[in-house]
Design an enzyme around this catalytic site. Structure first.
Site, PDB file in Angstrom:
ATOM      1  N   ILE A 164      -7.346   4.151 -14.347  1.00  0.00           N
ATOM      2  CA  ILE A 164      -7.217   3.865 -12.664  1.00  0.00           C
ATOM      3  C   ILE A 164      -6.411   3.053 -12.451  1.00  0.00           C
ATOM      4  O   ILE A 164      -5.921   3.183 -11.180  1.00  0.00           O
ATOM      5  CB  ILE A 164      -8.757   3.440 -12.151  1.00  0.00           C
ATOM      6  CG1 ILE A 164      -9.206   2.209 -11.609  1.00  0.00           C
ATOM      7  CG2 ILE A 164      -9.825   4.985 -12.028  1.00  0.00           C
ATOM      8  CD1 ILE A 164      -9.825   1.813 -10.998  1.00  0.00           C
TER       9      ILE A 164
ATOM     10  N   ASN B 298     -14.316   2.500   2.182  1.00  0.00           N
ATOM     11  CA  ASN B 298     -13.039   2.838   2.188  1.00  0.00           C
ATOM     12  C   ASN B 298     -12.419   3.828   3.482  1.00  0.00           C
ATOM     13  O   ASN B 298     -11.368   3.663   3.500  1.00  0.00           O
ATOM     14  CB  ASN B 298     -12.384   2.957   1.711  1.00  0.00           C
ATOM     15  CG  ASN B 298     -12.782   4.704   0.767  1.00  0.00           C
ATOM     16  OD1 ASN B 298     -13.694   4.771   1.178  1.00  0.00           O
ATOM     17  ND2 ASN B 298     -11.298   4.845  -0.361  1.00  0.00           N
TER      18      ASN B 298
ATOM     19  N   THR C 256      -8.823  -1.291   2.911  1.00  0.00           N
ATOM     20  CA  THR C 256      -8.623  -1.707   1.609  1.00  0.00           C
ATOM     21  C   THR C 256      -9.019  -3.222   2.005  1.00  0.00           C
ATOM     22  O   THR C 256      -9.325  -3.682   2.073  1.00  0.00           O
ATOM     23  CB  THR C 256      -8.466  -1.276   0.485  1.00  0.00           C
ATOM     24  OG1 THR C 256      -7.783  -1.587  -0.408  1.00  0.00           O
ATOM     25  CG2 THR C 256      -6.445  -1.601   1.874  1.00  0.00           C
TER      26      THR C 256
ATOM     27  N   ALA D  30     -14.626  -1.366  -8.345  1.00  0.00           N
ATOM     28  CA  ALA D  30     -14.223   0.123  -8.370  1.00  0.00           C
ATOM     29  C   ALA D  30     -14.877   0.353  -9.692  1.00  0.00           C
ATOM     30  O   ALA D  30     -15.183   1.800  -9.621  1.00  0.00           O
ATOM     31  CB  ALA D  30     -12.889   0.029  -9.265  1.00  0.00           C
TER      32      ALA D  30
ATOM     33  N   LYS E  41     -13.543  -3.669   2.244  1.00  0.00           N
ATOM     34  CA  LYS E  41     -14.234  -3.014   2.115  1.00  0.00           C
ATOM     35  C   LYS E  41     -15.737  -3.089   2.503  1.00  0.00           C
ATOM     36  O   LYS E  41     -16.879  -2.239   2.590  1.00  0.00           O
ATOM     37  CB  LYS E  41     -14.298  -2.366   0.662  1.00  0.00           C
ATOM     38  CG  LYS E  41     -12.357  -1.753   0.358  1.00  0.00           C
ATOM     39  CD  LYS E  41     -12.663  -0.829  -1.216  1.00  0.00           C
ATOM     40  CE  LYS E  41     -11.824  -0.371  -1.248  1.00  0.00           C
ATOM     41  NZ  LYS E  41     -11.660   0.371  -2.516  1.00  0.00           N
TER      42      LYS E  41
ATOM     43  N   SER F 129       1.176  -1.338  -0.007  1.00  0.00           N
ATOM     44  CA  SER F 129      -0.139  -0.175  -0.361  1.00  0.00           C
ATOM     45  C   SER F 129       0.521   0.812   0.021  1.00  0.00           C
ATOM     46  O   SER F 129       2.203   1.627   1.201  1.00  0.00           O
ATOM     47  CB  SER F 129      -0.948  -0.130   0.860  1.00  0.00           C
ATOM     48  OG  SER F 129      -1.970   0.900   1.361  1.00  0.00           O
TER      49      SER F 129
ATOM     50  N   TYR G 162      -1.870   2.343 -12.234  1.00  0.00           N
ATOM     51  CA  TYR G 162      -1.295   3.764 -11.986  1.00  0.00           C
ATOM     52  C   TYR G 162      -0.074   2.215 -11.900  1.00  0.00           C
ATOM     53  O   TYR G 162       0.806   3.586 -11.137  1.00  0.00           O
ATOM     54  CB  TYR G 162      -1.483   4.417 -10.405  1.00  0.00           C
ATOM     55  CG  TYR G 162      -1.766   3.736  -9.446  1.00  0.00           C
ATOM     56  CD1 TYR G 162      -0.679   3.410  -8.745  1.00  0.00           C
ATOM     57  CD2 TYR G 162      -3.113   4.173  -9.095  1.00  0.00           C
ATOM     58  CE1 TYR G 162      -1.091   3.353  -7.405  1.00  0.00           C
ATOM     59  CE2 TYR G 162      -3.266   3.284  -7.746  1.00  0.00           C
ATOM     60  CZ  TYR G 162      -2.125   2.421  -6.726  1.00  0.00           C
ATOM     61  OH  TYR G 162      -1.880   2.423  -5.361  1.00  0.00           O
TER      62      TYR G 162
ATOM     63  N   LEU H  84     -24.490  -5.563 -12.758  1.00  0.00           N
ATOM     64  CA  LEU H  84     -24.235  -4.118 -12.487  1.00  0.00           C
ATOM     65  C   LEU H  84     -24.821  -2.963 -13.387  1.00  0.00           C
ATOM     66  O   LEU H  84     -25.090  -2.433 -12.042  1.00  0.00           O
ATOM     67  CB  LEU H  84     -22.526  -3.904 -12.495  1.00  0.00           C
ATOM     68  CG  LEU H  84     -21.647  -2.461 -11.957  1.00  0.00           C
ATOM     69  CD1 LEU H  84     -21.668  -3.117 -10.335  1.00  0.00           C
ATOM     70  CD2 LEU H  84     -20.082  -2.488 -12.657  1.00  0.00           C
ATOM     71  N   SER H  85     -24.878  -3.213 -13.767  1.00  0.00           N
ATOM     72  CA  SER H  85     -25.453  -2.467 -14.818  1.00  0.00           C
ATOM     73  C   SER H  85     -27.305  -2.124 -14.302  1.00  0.00           C
ATOM     74  O   SER H  85     -27.701  -1.182 -14.126  1.00  0.00           O
ATOM     75  CB  SER H  85     -25.915  -2.991 -15.810  1.00  0.00           C
ATOM     76  OG  SER H  85     -27.024  -3.449 -16.378  1.00  0.00           O
TER      77      SER H  85
HETATM   78  P1  ATR Z   1     -11.782  -4.260  -8.204  1.00  0.00           P
HETATM   79  O1  ATR Z   1     -13.076  -4.676  -6.898  1.00  0.00           O
HETATM   80  O2  ATR Z   1     -10.676  -3.763  -8.012  1.00  0.00           O
HETATM   81  O3  ATR Z   1     -12.718  -3.890  -9.269  1.00  0.00           O
HETATM   82  P2  ATR Z   1     -12.234  -7.005  -9.569  1.00  0.00           P
HETATM   83  O4  ATR Z   1     -13.994  -7.045  -8.512  1.00  0.00           O
HETATM   84  O5  ATR Z   1     -11.497  -8.310  -9.361  1.00  0.00           O
HETATM   85  O6  ATR Z   1     -11.331  -5.885  -8.916  1.00  0.00           O
HETATM   86  O7  ATR Z   1     -13.274  -6.984 -10.539  1.00  0.00           O
HETATM   87  C1  ATR Z   1     -11.400  -6.514 -11.390  1.00  0.00           C
HETATM   88  C2  ATR Z   1     -11.571  -6.139 -12.944  1.00  0.00           C
HETATM   89  O8  ATR Z   1     -11.058  -6.691 -14.183  1.00  0.00           O
HETATM   90  C3  ATR Z   1     -13.464  -7.461 -13.774  1.00  0.00           C
HETATM   91  O9  ATR Z   1     -14.017  -6.677 -14.522  1.00  0.00           O
HETATM   92  C4  ATR Z   1     -12.583  -8.248 -14.604  1.00  0.00           C
HETATM   93  O10 ATR Z   1     -13.193  -9.088 -15.396  1.00  0.00           O
HETATM   94  P3  ATR Z   1     -14.317 -10.391 -15.265  1.00  0.00           P
HETATM   95  O11 ATR Z   1     -15.282  -9.182 -14.898  1.00  0.00           O
HETATM   96  O12 ATR Z   1     -13.831 -10.492 -16.355  1.00  0.00           O
HETATM   97  O13 ATR Z   1     -13.283 -11.430 -14.438  1.00  0.00           O
HETATM   98  C5  ATR Z   1     -11.940  -7.013 -15.569  1.00  0.00           C
HETATM   99  N1  ATR Z   1     -10.000  -8.020 -16.053  1.00  0.00           N
HETATM  100  C6  ATR Z   1      -9.223  -8.705 -15.034  1.00  0.00           C
HETATM  101  N2  ATR Z   1      -8.724  -8.735 -15.987  1.00  0.00           N
HETATM  102  C7  ATR Z   1      -8.823  -8.932 -17.310  1.00  0.00           C
HETATM  103  C8  ATR Z   1      -8.960  -9.339 -18.354  1.00  0.00           C
HETATM  104  N3  ATR Z   1      -7.137 -10.143 -18.930  1.00  0.00           N
HETATM  105  N4  ATR Z   1      -9.689  -8.634 -19.727  1.00  0.00           N
HETATM  106  C9  ATR Z   1     -10.401  -8.161 -19.892  1.00  0.00           C
HETATM  107  N5  ATR Z   1     -10.713  -7.814 -18.002  1.00  0.00           N
HETATM  108  C10 ATR Z   1     -10.334  -8.217 -17.176  1.00  0.00           C
END
Ligand code: ATR
Length: 297
Positions: free
Chosen positions: A237, A99, A74, A146, A78, A27, A239, A175-176
């Site tokens: 997002i 958070n 984190t 996120a 969360k 972190s 970085y 989500l939508s």
């Molecule tokens: P966070 O809470 O930080 O947003 P998360 O819930 O693990 O993390 O979400 C990660 C996002 O990155 C998801 O939308 C994931 O897509 P899936 O829902 O299909 O898993 C996306 N992601 C991760 N690796 C990917 C890749 N190689 N190509 C496209 N999307 C990817």
């Protein structure tokens, strides 16, 4: 009299805050808050503490005994924080994640500063990005936590159509549906496959990558950024690295880009102000310092 004076001095204790999660050693939050603590010459501390979901109840139980004024939360905690807070902000409730923790009238308050961090970053780095937002379309790539906070932010700024694109479309659909509950009727939120990007692109004003693609130099395949209008803004997002392949490609096409470090910096403001009583500034000095920690400058 002498003892009274000593007691009084002892009461001027250090103000303590934390960031908890698992893993936590990576972190950047301690360095960020310590930068401000030094800048504002505060008698304060901010430390990273590894806390698992299993250890969370005992950590929270001992918060006051350990004289913490609050802290950041984190991954993976969360969503788990809700049951430990006595009060929860509307934003944290709507976003479904906490958070930032602080005490308000003696009660433990759970808040979410991710959405405001996202907004302030764009306000600072891309002035007017939300001008006429009620006529603008945005693409959000990713459907995790996120993405939720950022969709919430775009609803607050009244974006007319938010397209969620995800590798796994059913997640985008869930989500939508859930974010539509928080949106007024005039705001559309729709779910798409990632490969619909190229068709949607000509109408898009803002693209935000919230997925983990871009970390360690990984990149999207087949996104035709050249289909976007020339005024489009691209925000990542991710970085690490600060210039992800997505941002690099966008810059090469002359598009405006906004990196992800600013969101991290701006989301930290709320907690610092609540715990330590000073609203800290996100300025170039801080950014340069954080970039040097990332090995970027
Ligand atoms: P966070 O809470 O930080 O947003 P998360 O819930 O693990 O993390 O979400 C990660 C996002 O990155 C998801 O939308 C994931 O897509 P899936 O829902 O299909 O898993 C996306 N992601 C991760 N690796 C990917 C890749 N190689 N190509 C496209 N999307 C990817």
């Amino acid at each position: 009299m002498k003892n009274q004076k000593k007691n009084h001095l002892e009461k001027k204790e250090i103000k303590k805050a934390f960031v908890i999660g698992e893993p936590i050693s990576h972190s950047l939050s301690p360095k960020l808050h310590q930068f401000w603590i030094k800048k504002y010459q505060m008698n304060a501390s901010y430390e990273a503490i590894e806390v698992s979901i299993k250890n969370l109840p005992s950590f929270i139980e001992n918060l006051q005994k350990n004289q913490f004024l609050g802290g950041n939360v984190t991954i993976p905690l969360k969503e788990n924080m809700f049951k430990f807070c006595e009060k929860i902000s509307k934003e944290a409730n709507d976003i479904g994640a906490i958070n930032t923790l602080y005490y308000k009238n003696g009660q433990l308050y759970g808040d979410n500063s991710d959405y405001i961090g996202f907004l302030k970053n764009l306000d600072q780095q891309a002035k007017d990005w939300d001008e006429n937002a009620d006529k603008k379309h945005a693409i959000i790539i990713g459907a995790g936590g996120a993405a939720r906070a950022i969709i919430y932010a775009l609803i607050k700024r009244n974006f007319s159509h938010i397209h969620i694109l995800n590798r796994t479309k059913p997640r985008a659909l869930d989500l939508s549906k859930s974010m539509s509950l928080y949106a007024p009727k005039n705001i559309k939120i729709t779910a798409h496959d990632l490969d619909e990007f190229n068709i949607l692109a000509p109408n898009i004003s803002l693209v935000i990558n919230t997925s983990s693609v871009g970390m360690k130099g990984t990149s999207f395949k087949n996104l035709k950024l050249k289909n976007l209008p020339k005024e489009a803004i691209i925000n990542d997002i991710v970085y690490t690295p600060i210039n992800t392949p997505l941002l690099n490609d966008a810059q090469n096409l002359g598009l405006k880009t906004v990196d992800g470090l600013g969101m991290l910096l701006h989301q930290a403001v709320l907690g610092f102000e609540k715990w330590f009583g000073v609203k800290p500034e996100v300025d170039e000095d801080l950014k340069t310092y954080m970039l040097s920690l990332l090995g970027e400058k």
